[in-house]
Design a protein around this motif. Structure first.
Motif, mmCIF file in Angstrom:
data_model
loop_
_atom_site.group_PDB
_atom_site.id
_atom_site.type_symbol
_atom_site.label_atom_id
_atom_site.label_comp_id
_atom_site.label_asym_id
_atom_site.label_seq_id
_atom_site.Cartn_x
_atom_site.Cartn_y
_atom_site.Cartn_z
ATOM 1 N N GLN A 161 0.840 -1.195 0.000
ATOM 2 C CA GLN A 161 0.000 0.000 0.000
ATOM 3 C C GLN A 161 0.876 1.246 0.000
ATOM 4 O O GLN A 161 2.014 1.227 0.465
ATOM 5 C CB GLN A 161 -0.938 0.005 1.218
ATOM 6 C CG GLN A 161 -0.243 0.070 2.576
ATOM 7 C CD GLN A 161 0.182 1.465 3.011
ATOM 8 O OE1 GLN A 161 -0.366 2.470 2.548
ATOM 9 N NE2 GLN A 161 1.159 1.549 3.913
ATOM 10 N N GLY A 162 0.303 2.334 -0.512
ATOM 11 C CA GLY A 162 0.991 3.618 -0.484
ATOM 12 C C GLY A 162 0.023 4.716 -0.058
ATOM 13 O O GLY A 162 -1.017 4.904 -0.688
ATOM 14 N N PHE A 163 0.326 5.373 1.054
ATOM 15 C CA PHE A 163 -0.441 6.527 1.541
ATOM 16 C C PHE A 163 -1.877 6.166 1.940
ATOM 17 O O PHE A 163 -2.761 7.020 1.915
ATOM 18 C CB PHE A 163 -0.435 7.648 0.496
ATOM 19 C CG PHE A 163 0.942 7.992 0.012
ATOM 20 C CD1 PHE A 163 1.810 8.706 0.819
ATOM 21 C CD2 PHE A 163 1.390 7.558 -1.232
ATOM 22 C CE1 PHE A 163 3.100 9.010 0.385
ATOM 23 C CE2 PHE A 163 2.672 7.854 -1.671
ATOM 24 C CZ PHE A 163 3.531 8.585 -0.861
ATOM 25 N N VAL A 169 4.199 1.301 8.417
ATOM 26 C CA VAL A 169 5.522 0.988 7.882
ATOM 27 C C VAL A 169 5.738 1.887 6.670
ATOM 28 O O VAL A 169 4.790 2.521 6.189
ATOM 29 C CB VAL A 169 5.631 -0.499 7.480
ATOM 30 C CG1 VAL A 169 5.466 -1.407 8.692
ATOM 31 C CG2 VAL A 169 4.602 -0.852 6.421
ATOM 32 N N PRO A 170 6.961 1.964 6.155
ATOM 33 C CA PRO A 170 7.178 2.799 4.957
ATOM 34 C C PRO A 170 6.250 2.402 3.812
ATOM 35 O O PRO A 170 5.939 1.219 3.627
ATOM 36 C CB PRO A 170 8.642 2.524 4.614
ATOM 37 C CG PRO A 170 9.273 2.166 5.913
ATOM 38 C CD PRO A 170 8.224 1.416 6.669
ATOM 39 N N ASN A 171 5.790 3.398 3.066
ATOM 40 C CA ASN A 171 4.917 3.135 1.927
ATOM 41 C C ASN A 171 5.581 2.186 0.937
ATOM 42 O O ASN A 171 6.799 2.193 0.765
ATOM 43 C CB ASN A 171 4.557 4.442 1.223
ATOM 44 C CG ASN A 171 3.648 5.306 2.066
ATOM 45 O OD1 ASN A 171 2.667 4.854 2.622
ATOM 46 N ND2 ASN A 171 4.002 6.587 2.178
ATOM 47 N N GLY A 184 -5.523 6.430 -1.283
ATOM 48 C CA GLY A 184 -4.296 5.642 -1.309
ATOM 49 C C GLY A 184 -4.188 4.705 -2.505
ATOM 50 O O GLY A 184 -5.086 4.607 -3.351
ATOM 51 N N THR A 185 -3.066 3.992 -2.542
ATOM 52 C CA THR A 185 -2.697 3.118 -3.645
ATOM 53 C C THR A 185 -2.506 1.693 -3.150
ATOM 54 O O THR A 185 -1.992 1.475 -2.056
ATOM 55 C CB THR A 185 -1.383 3.610 -4.291
ATOM 56 O OG1 THR A 185 -1.598 4.899 -4.850
ATOM 57 C CG2 THR A 185 -0.891 2.663 -5.363
ATOM 58 N N TYR A 186 -2.896 0.717 -3.982
ATOM 59 C CA TYR A 186 -2.636 -0.692 -3.699
ATOM 60 C C TYR A 186 -1.963 -1.343 -4.900
ATOM 61 O O TYR A 186 -2.271 -1.011 -6.050
ATOM 62 C CB TYR A 186 -3.931 -1.441 -3.372
ATOM 63 C CG TYR A 186 -4.471 -1.156 -1.997
ATOM 64 C CD1 TYR A 186 -3.824 -1.638 -0.854
ATOM 65 C CD2 TYR A 186 -5.621 -0.394 -1.824
ATOM 66 C CE1 TYR A 186 -4.321 -1.371 0.416
ATOM 67 C CE2 TYR A 186 -6.135 -0.138 -0.561
ATOM 68 C CZ TYR A 186 -5.473 -0.627 0.559
ATOM 69 O OH TYR A 186 -5.953 -0.360 1.814
ATOM 70 N N GLU A 187 -1.066 -2.286 -4.621
ATOM 71 C CA GLU A 187 -0.389 -3.054 -5.652
ATOM 72 C C GLU A 187 -0.381 -4.531 -5.266
ATOM 73 O O GLU A 187 -0.273 -4.863 -4.090
ATOM 74 C CB GLU A 187 1.052 -2.553 -5.833
ATOM 75 C CG GLU A 187 1.129 -1.094 -6.234
ATOM 76 C CD GLU A 187 2.533 -0.498 -6.091
ATOM 77 O OE1 GLU A 187 2.752 0.606 -6.625
ATOM 78 O OE2 GLU A 187 3.371 -1.138 -5.444
#
Length: 200
Positions: A115-117, A153-155, A190-193
């Motif tokens: 995940q990001g943000f 944790v870090p993005n 946010g973002t998911y990958e």
């Protein structure tokens, strides 16, 4: 005698090693190898290739869909509510081709995700489903649990899903990921990958 003093310990060590090599642990049966019936690390996208009908994506709310992305020569499934067009509500699915789960030895699924943000996993979430009893117009969906990306944790830190049990399913199934978010609300954009998907 100095030479014998050095030879004797070496001989003892050698004999000890031979006996240790015949320990009961070495006679234990190794786990049976289970080949994957489905595997996608999306490196075909890194290479600029495009297999036909690998994944299908549908937007239930909004128009934004899952896509493929590449960063530092690694490709993956990608969804970001932050990217344009910024819509008030996003609900989008990405679904694999049909798999015959009866061909899998263990009926297990693993993958990685990140995940990001993301700050709110209620409105900006990533979910996993299996579609089964598939017909031309309908399918039953079952939501499955997995180890999700951590927020503190870090993005963009990749997390292993753990082993997801698929033994309740028979015949043809599809693997599906669902993401929700909002491009107009900073709490949910946010973002998911998702990457390294295997069914075995």
């Amino acid at each position: 005698m100095k030479i014998l003093k050095h030879i004797f310990p070496i001989a003892v060590l050698t004999l000890t090693g031979l006996f240790a090599a015949c320990s009961p642990e070495d006679e234990q049966e190794l786990p049976t190898y289970s080949p994957a019936i489905f595997s996608d690390d999306f490196e075909w996208h890194t290479k600029g290739e495009n297999p036909q009908n690998t994944w299908g994506t549908t937007a239930v709310k909004g128009t934004k869909k899952w896509t493929f992305a590449t960063f530092r020569n690694n490709s993956y499934l990608y969804f970001s509510a932050f990217d344009n067009p910024k819509e008030a509500e996003n609900d989008t699915w990405v679904t694999s081709n049909e798999l015959d789960i009866d061909k899998a030895n263990l009926k297990r699924l693993t993958f990685t995700s990140t995940q990001g943000f993301v700050t709110d996993t209620l409105n900006n979430k990533l979910e996993l489903y299996v579609l089964h009893n598939i017909t031309e117009s309908n399918a039953d969906t079952v939501k499955l649990h997995f180890r999700k990306p951590q927020l503190n944790v870090p993005n963009f830190t990749w997390v292993n899903s753990g082993i997801v049990n698929l033994s309740q399913f028979k015949g043809k199934i599809k693997i599906a990921f669902r993401a929700t978010g909002s491009g107009t609300d900073g709490r949910y954009d946010g973002t998911y990958e998702v990457d390294n998907i295997k069914v075995f």
